[in-house]
Design an enzyme around this catalytic site. Structure first.
Site, PDB file in Angstrom:
ATOM      1  N   SER A   1      -3.933   5.347 -48.854  1.00 33.58           N
ATOM      2  CA  SER A   1      -3.660   3.981 -48.393  1.00 33.58           C
ATOM      3  C   SER A   1      -3.286   3.131 -49.592  1.00 33.58           C
ATOM      4  CB  SER A   1      -4.904   3.385 -47.738  1.00 33.58           C
ATOM      5  OG  SER A   1      -4.718   2.006 -47.494  1.00 33.58           O
TER       6      SER A   1
ATOM      7  N   TYR B   1     -13.779   1.747 -48.264  1.00 35.68           N
ATOM      8  CA  TYR B   1     -12.606   2.478 -47.743  1.00 35.68           C
ATOM      9  C   TYR B   1     -11.558   2.625 -48.844  1.00 35.68           C
ATOM     10  CZ  TYR B   1      -8.216   2.998 -45.056  1.00 35.68           C
ATOM     11  OH  TYR B   1      -6.987   3.384 -44.584  1.00 35.68           O
TER      12      TYR B   1
HETATM   13  P1  NAP Z   1      -6.248   5.121 -35.837  1.00 32.02           P
HETATM   14  O1  NAP Z   1      -5.143   4.591 -35.010  1.00 32.02           O
HETATM   15  O2  NAP Z   1      -7.567   4.416 -35.844  1.00 32.02           O
HETATM   16  O3  NAP Z   1      -6.468   6.655 -35.414  1.00 32.02           O
HETATM   17  C1  NAP Z   1      -7.438   7.387 -36.119  1.00 32.02           C
HETATM   18  C2  NAP Z   1      -7.349   8.836 -35.731  1.00 32.02           C
HETATM   19  O4  NAP Z   1      -8.278   9.585 -36.532  1.00 32.02           O
HETATM   20  C3  NAP Z   1      -7.740   9.096 -34.280  1.00 32.02           C
HETATM   21  O5  NAP Z   1      -6.990  10.199 -33.836  1.00 32.02           O
HETATM   22  C4  NAP Z   1      -9.215   9.454 -34.387  1.00 32.02           C
HETATM   23  O6  NAP Z   1      -9.693  10.275 -33.319  1.00 32.02           O
HETATM   24  C5  NAP Z   1      -9.213  10.226 -35.689  1.00 32.02           C
HETATM   25  N1  NAP Z   1     -10.507  10.262 -36.371  1.00 32.02           N
HETATM   26  C6  NAP Z   1     -11.227   9.244 -36.875  1.00 32.02           C
HETATM   27  N2  NAP Z   1     -12.350   9.690 -37.448  1.00 32.02           N
HETATM   28  C7  NAP Z   1     -12.339  11.038 -37.291  1.00 32.02           C
HETATM   29  C8  NAP Z   1     -13.241  12.088 -37.646  1.00 32.02           C
HETATM   30  N3  NAP Z   1     -14.390  11.849 -38.286  1.00 32.02           N
HETATM   31  N4  NAP Z   1     -12.895  13.351 -37.304  1.00 32.02           N
HETATM   32  C9  NAP Z   1     -11.732  13.610 -36.664  1.00 32.02           C
HETATM   33  N5  NAP Z   1     -10.855  12.680 -36.304  1.00 32.02           N
HETATM   34  C10 NAP Z   1     -11.176  11.406 -36.605  1.00 32.02           C
HETATM   35  O7  NAP Z   1      -5.826   5.250 -37.377  1.00 32.02           O
HETATM   36  P2  NAP Z   1      -4.389   5.141 -38.099  1.00 32.02           P
HETATM   37  O8  NAP Z   1      -4.178   3.719 -38.427  1.00 32.02           O
HETATM   38  O9  NAP Z   1      -3.379   5.899 -37.366  1.00 32.02           O
HETATM   39  O10 NAP Z   1      -4.735   5.863 -39.480  1.00 32.02           O
HETATM   40  C11 NAP Z   1      -4.353   7.191 -39.776  1.00 32.02           C
HETATM   41  C12 NAP Z   1      -4.567   7.416 -41.268  1.00 32.02           C
HETATM   42  O11 NAP Z   1      -3.743   6.501 -42.006  1.00 32.02           O
HETATM   43  C13 NAP Z   1      -5.996   7.181 -41.734  1.00 32.02           C
HETATM   44  O12 NAP Z   1      -6.318   8.108 -42.744  1.00 32.02           O
HETATM   45  C14 NAP Z   1      -5.938   5.776 -42.319  1.00 32.02           C
HETATM   46  O13 NAP Z   1      -6.942   5.550 -43.264  1.00 32.02           O
HETATM   47  C15 NAP Z   1      -4.551   5.776 -42.911  1.00 32.02           C
HETATM   48  N6  NAP Z   1      -3.982   4.435 -43.107  1.00 32.02           N
HETATM   49  C16 NAP Z   1      -3.730   3.602 -42.048  1.00 32.02           C
HETATM   50  C17 NAP Z   1      -3.190   2.339 -42.297  1.00 32.02           C
HETATM   51  C18 NAP Z   1      -2.877   1.359 -41.192  1.00 32.02           C
HETATM   52  O14 NAP Z   1      -2.545   0.185 -41.494  1.00 32.02           O
HETATM   53  N7  NAP Z   1      -2.944   1.741 -39.931  1.00 32.02           N
HETATM   54  C19 NAP Z   1      -2.935   1.931 -43.609  1.00 32.02           C
HETATM   55  C20 NAP Z   1      -3.218   2.798 -44.649  1.00 32.02           C
HETATM   56  C21 NAP Z   1      -3.740   4.058 -44.393  1.00 32.02           C
HETATM   57  P3  NAP Z   1     -10.171   9.624 -31.905  1.00 32.02           P
HETATM   58  O15 NAP Z   1      -8.902   9.171 -31.203  1.00 32.02           O
HETATM   59  O16 NAP Z   1     -10.823  10.731 -31.184  1.00 32.02           O
HETATM   60  O17 NAP Z   1     -11.055   8.477 -32.239  1.00 32.02           O
END
Ligand code: NAP
Length: 249
Positions: free
Chosen positions: A144, A158
């Site tokens: 991130s 985080y």
């Molecule tokens: P999201 O929409 O909240 O989706 C999270 C996903 O991860 C869901 O499929 C969830 O499963 C799964 N998950 C969470 N904890 C888990 C665990 N302990 N074991 C297995 N699966 C787990 O998140 P996102 O925004 O797409 O983020 C994806 C990645 O990008 C993450 O690593 C996040 O830190 C990174 N990121 C996101 C952003 C942003 O602005 N969105 C920015 C920087 C980095 P369930 O559906 O079953 O809950």
């Protein structure tokens, strides 16, 4: 030749779901894992199949080693030799200052965001490495922009966990470079997904987008493009690289 196999952890929603859909549309056989939202995972699988692709969903908490071992065994049994791991599963907790956080929270944040990626990377290397009889592969970690911004007053834990992912990416890339495994990371900025709601601020991207040089948040698909490029043979000479997908932030 059978199409290559991609495991996307956290592929039920957000960036992982976009990556799974896009990969399947480009000919990958996709395994997506999820933690608890079976219905969301099933919807992604159905969308992929309706478009003619191949996908399965497996429940597995990446912070639980027995779950990770079961996840990789299922990939072996149902699909075969893994080509790409996208270490995407991640989470945020409520926004607060560090002096309001406690050890239980830090353990949850590091277990899911750091140890989960380590556990999956270990299983991927054991399968992909030429050292163990594998035929190579690629790992793409989701870090991130928080790892270099630090996320003050929101979630320093985080940000620090993602800092660990940056270091793991660089170190593991060097460790397995001669074993035909590339390891890279994508560092998204403010992307429209559910993750901000789980931190207590569903409108966070729109609130903060004025601070983005491009003046907007990003889409999960814009991040997925970078993930898939790093995973592909088009990026064959890249390893240990961190790509920011942040609109210039
Ligand atoms: P999201 O929409 O909240 O989706 C999270 C996903 O991860 C869901 O499929 C969830 O499963 C799964 N998950 C969470 N904890 C888990 C665990 N302990 N074991 C297995 N699966 C787990 O998140 P996102 O925004 O797409 O983020 C994806 C990645 O990008 C993450 O690593 C996040 O830190 C990174 N990121 C996101 C952003 C942003 O602005 N969105 C920015 C920087 C980095 P369930 O559906 O079953 O809950």
């Amino acid at each position: 030749m059978a199409s290559p196999i991609m495991l996307v952890t956290g592929g039920s929603r957000g960036i992982g779901a976009a990556t799974a859909r896009m990969a399947a549309a480009r000919g990958w056989r996709v395994v997506l894992s999820y933690k608890g939202q079976a219905q969301a995972a099933d919807e992604v699988v159905q969308q992929i199949r309706a478009a003619g692709g191949t996908a399965i969903a497996i429940q597995a908490d990446v912070s639980v080693e027995a779950d990770v071992l079961r996840l990789f065994r299922t990939v072996d049994e149902q699909f075969g030799a893994l080509t790409v791991l996208v270490n995407n599963a991640g989470m945020l907790e409520q926004q607060m200052r560090l002096d309001q956080m406690d050890l239980d929270r830090w353990q949850r944040v590091f277990s899911a965001n750091v140890f989960g990626s380590f556990l999956c990377a270990k299983q991927a290397v054991l399968r992909m490495s030429a050292k163990y009889g594998g035929s190579g592969g690629s790992i793409v970690n989701l870090s991130s922009a928080a790892s270099r911004i630090g996320s003050p007053n929101e979630f320093i834990d985080y940000a620090a966990a993602k800092g660990a992912i940056d270091s793991m990416t660089v170190g593991l890339a060097k460790e397995v470079a001669a074993e035909s495994i590339r390891v890279n990371a994508v560092r998204p900025g403010l992307i429209y997904t559910d993750i901000h709601a789980s931190a207590g601020e569903p409108g966070r991207v729109d609130r903060a987008k004025a601070g983005v040089p491009m003046q907007r948040g990003g889409t999960p698909e814009e991040v997925a493009e970078a993930i898939l490029w790093l995973a592909s043979d088009q990026a064959s000479y890249l390893t240990g690289t961190l790509i920011d997908v942040t609109g210039g932030r």
